[in-house]
Design a protein around this motif. Structure first.
Motif, PDB file in Angstrom:
ATOM      1  N   THR A  29      29.062  33.227  77.395  1.00  0.00           N
ATOM      2  CA  THR A  29      28.696  34.444  76.605  1.00  0.00           C
ATOM      3  C   THR A  29      29.687  35.737  77.525  1.00  0.00           C
ATOM      4  O   THR A  29      28.170  35.562  78.879  1.00  0.00           O
ATOM      5  CB  THR A  29      28.195  35.025  75.957  1.00  0.00           C
ATOM      6  N   SER A  73      32.927  33.018  74.907  1.00  0.00           N
ATOM      7  CA  SER A  73      32.494  33.873  73.736  1.00  0.00           C
ATOM      8  C   SER A  73      31.935  35.566  74.406  1.00  0.00           C
ATOM      9  O   SER A  73      32.078  35.678  75.147  1.00  0.00           O
ATOM     10  CB  SER A  73      31.035  33.475  73.057  1.00  0.00           C
ATOM     11  N   VAL A  74      33.087  36.385  73.522  1.00  0.00           N
ATOM     12  CA  VAL A  74      33.372  37.743  73.894  1.00  0.00           C
ATOM     13  C   VAL A  74      32.474  38.807  73.360  1.00  0.00           C
ATOM     14  O   VAL A  74      32.588  39.120  71.962  1.00  0.00           O
ATOM     15  CB  VAL A  74      34.150  37.960  74.056  1.00  0.00           C
ATOM     16  N   SER A 129      39.582  36.022  76.736  1.00  0.00           N
ATOM     17  CA  SER A 129      39.789  36.196  75.059  1.00  0.00           C
ATOM     18  C   SER A 129      39.025  35.429  75.159  1.00  0.00           C
ATOM     19  O   SER A 129      39.207  34.231  75.485  1.00  0.00           O
ATOM     20  CB  SER A 129      41.188  36.036  74.315  1.00  0.00           C
ATOM     21  N   GLU A 130      38.150  35.421  73.151  1.00  0.00           N
ATOM     22  CA  GLU A 130      37.414  34.296  73.349  1.00  0.00           C
ATOM     23  C   GLU A 130      38.544  33.016  72.771  1.00  0.00           C
ATOM     24  O   GLU A 130      38.893  33.072  71.833  1.00  0.00           O
ATOM     25  CB  GLU A 130      36.797  34.981  71.474  1.00  0.00           C
TER      26      GLU A 130
END
Length: 186
Positions: A29, A73-74, A129-130
């Motif tokens: 994350t 995860s963003v 990006s996620e």
């Protein structure tokens, strides 16, 4: 030599040889605070073979590669407060074997590839990006399986200030002014 390496790879594929990174996947994350670092590590074995394209993208999802996946995860708004640098790398015991590192995005497109001829390959990307990324390792020229260590380091920093854009109604210019009055007079 290239033909012999390819023959070994074909034999391994025909025999159903497969390798997998350990662990096969990890998750990260993106931190939302400047100055944070997160590290993920894995090990694997790169199958023997030869790949003259300097990228593992064409042989991804085959027994000719070793793959570790990373779920990124963003948090919402994270890239408004930090820039995140993702540094993927693999290292193996010696440079006698020439290996390739390729990172593929969630759609299977190449983020970057490294084939530098040393015993370390590195791909750096910013503000990913996620999604789930494939970290793919394959041989450029290697007659034997090669054990390696893989690392992902995510480091956050202060975002660079963006330049202000032009006004919505467009740019305004003043009347033209002669730069050299003597040449402009008749």
């Amino acid at each position: 030599v290239l033909a012999a390496l390819l023959a070994v790879g074909v034999i391994l594929v025909a025999a159903g040889a497969s390798v997998a990174a350990e662990p096969p996947s990890s998750s990260v994350t993106v931190p939302t605070t400047v100055g944070q670092t997160i590290t993920r590590e894995w090990t694997g074995t790169i199958p023997p073979g030869a790949n003259p394209t300097n990228s593992c993208a064409q042989v991804a999802n085959t027994p000719l590669v070793d793959t570790h996946t990373v779920a990124v995860s963003v948090p919402a708004g994270a890239y408004n407060t930090v820039d995140a640098t993702f540094t993927f790398s693999i290292t193996w015991p010696d440079a006698l074997n020439d290996e390739i590192l390729t990172v593929l995005d969630p759609e299977g497109l190449e983020v970057g590839s490294s084939d530098g001829g040393t015993n370390t390959e590195t791909v750096v990307a910013n503000d990913l990006s996620e999604g789930t990324y494939a970290v793919v390792s394959c041989a450029f020229a290697s007659p034997t399986p090669v054990p390696y260590s893989g690392t992902l380091v995510v480091t956050t920093s202060t975002p660079e200030a963006s330049l202000p854009s032009a006004p919505a109604q467009g740019l305004a210019f003043s009347a033209s002014v002669a730069a050299d009055n003597q040449r402009d007079q008749s």
